[in-house]
Motif scaffolding. Structure first.
Motif, PDB file in Angstrom:
ATOM      1  N   PHE A  88      -5.675   4.555  -0.053  1.00 61.14           N
ATOM      2  CA  PHE A  88      -5.744   3.603  -1.159  1.00 61.14           C
ATOM      3  C   PHE A  88      -7.148   3.264  -1.648  1.00 61.14           C
ATOM      4  CE2 PHE A  88      -1.435   2.432   0.405  1.00 61.14           C
ATOM      5  CZ  PHE A  88      -0.758   2.668  -0.791  1.00 61.14           C
ATOM      6  N   TYR A  89      -8.196   3.789  -1.036  1.00 57.82           N
ATOM      7  CA  TYR A  89      -9.548   3.392  -1.456  1.00 57.82           C
ATOM      8  C   TYR A  89      -9.815   3.791  -2.906  1.00 57.82           C
ATOM      9  CZ  TYR A  89     -14.614   2.654  -1.213  1.00 57.82           C
ATOM     10  OH  TYR A  89     -15.893   2.227  -1.439  1.00 57.82           O
ATOM     11  N   TYR A 116      -7.902   1.526  -5.145  1.00 54.69           N
ATOM     12  CA  TYR A 116      -8.508   0.195  -5.082  1.00 54.69           C
ATOM     13  C   TYR A 116      -9.724   0.120  -6.006  1.00 54.69           C
ATOM     14  CZ  TYR A 116     -10.527  -3.987  -2.787  1.00 54.69           C
ATOM     15  OH  TYR A 116     -11.050  -5.231  -2.504  1.00 54.69           O
ATOM     16  N   ARG A 158      -8.685   0.203  -9.577  1.00 60.01           N
ATOM     17  CA  ARG A 158      -8.169  -1.120  -9.972  1.00 60.01           C
ATOM     18  C   ARG A 158      -9.315  -2.092 -10.266  1.00 60.01           C
ATOM     19  NH1 ARG A 158      -2.869  -3.101  -8.347  1.00 60.01           N
ATOM     20  NH2 ARG A 158      -2.684  -5.347  -8.677  1.00 60.01           N
ATOM     21  N   ALA A 208     -12.567  -5.704   1.617  1.00 60.01           N
ATOM     22  CA  ALA A 208     -11.390  -6.480   1.215  1.00 60.01           C
ATOM     23  C   ALA A 208     -11.757  -7.717   0.413  1.00 60.01           C
ATOM     24  CB  ALA A 208     -10.590  -6.878   2.459  1.00 60.01           C
ATOM     25  N   TRP A 224       0.169  -3.293   0.303  1.00 58.11           N
ATOM     26  CA  TRP A 224      -0.314  -3.193  -1.087  1.00 58.11           C
ATOM     27  C   TRP A 224       0.718  -3.762  -2.061  1.00 58.11           C
ATOM     28  CZ3 TRP A 224      -4.784  -0.543  -3.174  1.00 58.11           C
ATOM     29  CH2 TRP A 224      -4.758  -0.377  -4.550  1.00 58.11           C
ATOM     30  N   PRO A 229      -3.681  -5.615  -2.832  1.00 56.57           N
ATOM     31  CA  PRO A 229      -4.582  -4.554  -2.374  1.00 56.57           C
ATOM     32  C   PRO A 229      -5.639  -5.000  -1.372  1.00 56.57           C
ATOM     33  CG  PRO A 229      -4.238  -4.405  -4.737  1.00 56.57           C
ATOM     34  CD  PRO A 229      -3.608  -5.685  -4.298  1.00 56.57           C
ATOM     35  N   GLU A 230      -6.214  -6.201  -1.569  1.00 57.69           N
ATOM     36  CA  GLU A 230      -7.306  -6.612  -0.670  1.00 57.69           C
ATOM     37  C   GLU A 230      -6.840  -6.778   0.770  1.00 57.69           C
ATOM     38  OE1 GLU A 230      -5.539 -10.354  -2.506  1.00 57.69           O
ATOM     39  OE2 GLU A 230      -6.068  -8.314  -3.150  1.00 57.69           O
TER      40      GLU A 230
END
Length: 379
Positions: A224-225, A228, A231, A285, A351, A356-357
């Motif tokens: 997911f990086y 992320y 986003r 995060a 997520w 996400p964080e």
């Protein structure tokens, strides 16, 4: 290990990680361009890890029995080319999921067996501390080259061309696999009994548990990086730069790893890497400004580079000689296979459900759990 043999292994690492440098940061973006949801993307990306649950150990067992690591690598690298080519004809999500499973089952053989062959050759010369990092860093350089090159290309022309990059990398890798050489593997009696005897050692189990938590947490990064950062408003080229920075940091560690091993034990290096991991993911995060994200990526030198080399060094205290391929495969199975699979799926749920964080907040917690495990190890 002669200069030509070292060159062959360096080239193998380089092109293997050009493939990883394509798939790790950009596959999730490619799947997103096909309009799949976060959970569907997490399931697709989890095939990288699921296939490492049984694949590496099965390939390692076969390599130890046949005493022919390189022969298996040559076969599976060629098979990977044929399977990858199917991506040009796939139209449904379920076909893509099966394709990811088959492809990564085959590819899961390459790095454990390649690492085992490299370590075997270096331990024969008693040069692991001096030379392993400087061979392995070529993999990191290959990763950087692909991340930067593909990132710029995708920014200009779109990510739909990703399959062509992957096809080219695997074809070159299959050709290079035929150039690898390693010293003969010794014949050892009662190997199976010895292997299971080693697994009964509580320190081995604590070591494997710590590695589970390390990759459980890093699954958030691998899956997911990129999404992320996307986003947060970063372009594909900027996302590639963040990935490049992390890998460049690990290159620096690999180059100077001998200095660290002269001053610190493998366990002390591992303990530090878990604590740095917890701090790194808290920063990603909850303070995702550009400066903090840059510092967090530099910490990849510790959470991957130092952790990887120190783990392989510690692994040799229990799984040397004829147990090497299976020991290496077991390490990959528990950490990248089970840890990566569970971590990736949990990250997908977090997520969707919490935000996400908190995916990276959970990764920080796993770093602390890994630290508690590695403190229990006594080699």
């Amino acid at each position: 290990m002669t200069g030509l043999v070292r060159l062959a292994f360096a080239a193998f690492f380089f092109f293997y990680f050009t493939y990883i440098g394509l798939m790790s940061p950009y596959a999730s973006l490619y799947f997103a361009s096909l309009h799949y949801s976060a959970i569907e993307i997490a399931a697709l990306m989890s095939m990288f890890q699921i296939t490492r649950i049984l694949g590496p150990f099965a390939w390692g067992w076969l390599a130890d029995i046949r005493r022919d690591r390189l022969g298996i690598m040559r076969t599976t690298s060629l098979l990977a080319c044929f399977i990858f080519s199917a991506i040009f004809y796939l139209e449904s999500y379920w076909a893509l999921l099966v394709w990811m499973f088959l492809l990564n089952t085959v590819i899961s053989s390459l790095m454990p067996l390649g690492e085992a062959a490299t370590i075997h050759a270096l331990y024969k010369d008693n040069t692991f501390d001096q030379r392993y990092g400087r061979l392995r860093l070529w993999g990191s350089i290959g990763f950087i080259v692909m991340v930067m090159g593909a990132g710029a290309w995708f920014e200009a022309y779109g990510i739909q061309s990703l399959p062509w990059f992957g096809m080219g990398a695997l074809i070159i890798l299959a050709i290079l696999a035929r150039t690898l050489r390693e010293p003969p593997m010794e014949v050892t009696h009662h190997v199976t009994t010895s292997f299971w005897h080693v697994l009964r050692n509580s320190h081995v189990r604590w070591f494997l548990s710590a590695n589970f938590w390390m990759i459980f947490g890093h699954a958030a990064l691998y899956v997911f990086y990129s999404l992320y950062l996307d986003r947060l408003g970063y372009s594909k080229a900027e996302i590639g730069l963040f990935w490049m920075l992390g890998v460049l940091a690990e290159v620096v560690f690999f180059y100077f790893q001998n200095s660290f091993f002269k001053r610190f034990t493998a366990q002390h290096i591992l303990m530090a890497s878990y604590l740095i991991m917890a701090l790194r993911f808290v920063m990603i995060a909850y303070w995702p400004n550009p400066v903090v994200l840059i510092v967090a990526q530099i910490m990849h030198a510790a959470t991957f580079g130092a952790h990887h080399s120190a783990s392989l060094k510690m692994l040799q205290t229990w799984f040397g000689g004829h147990l090497q391929a299976r020991g290496q495969a077991l390490y990959t199975t528990v950490s990248y296979g089970i840890g990566g699979t569970v971590g990736g799926l949990v990250a997908g749920w977090v997520w969707e459900g919490l935000g996400p964080e908190h995916v990276f907040g959970l990764a920080a917690l796993s770093g602390l759990l890994g630290y508690l495990c590695i403190r229990k190890v006594n080699t």
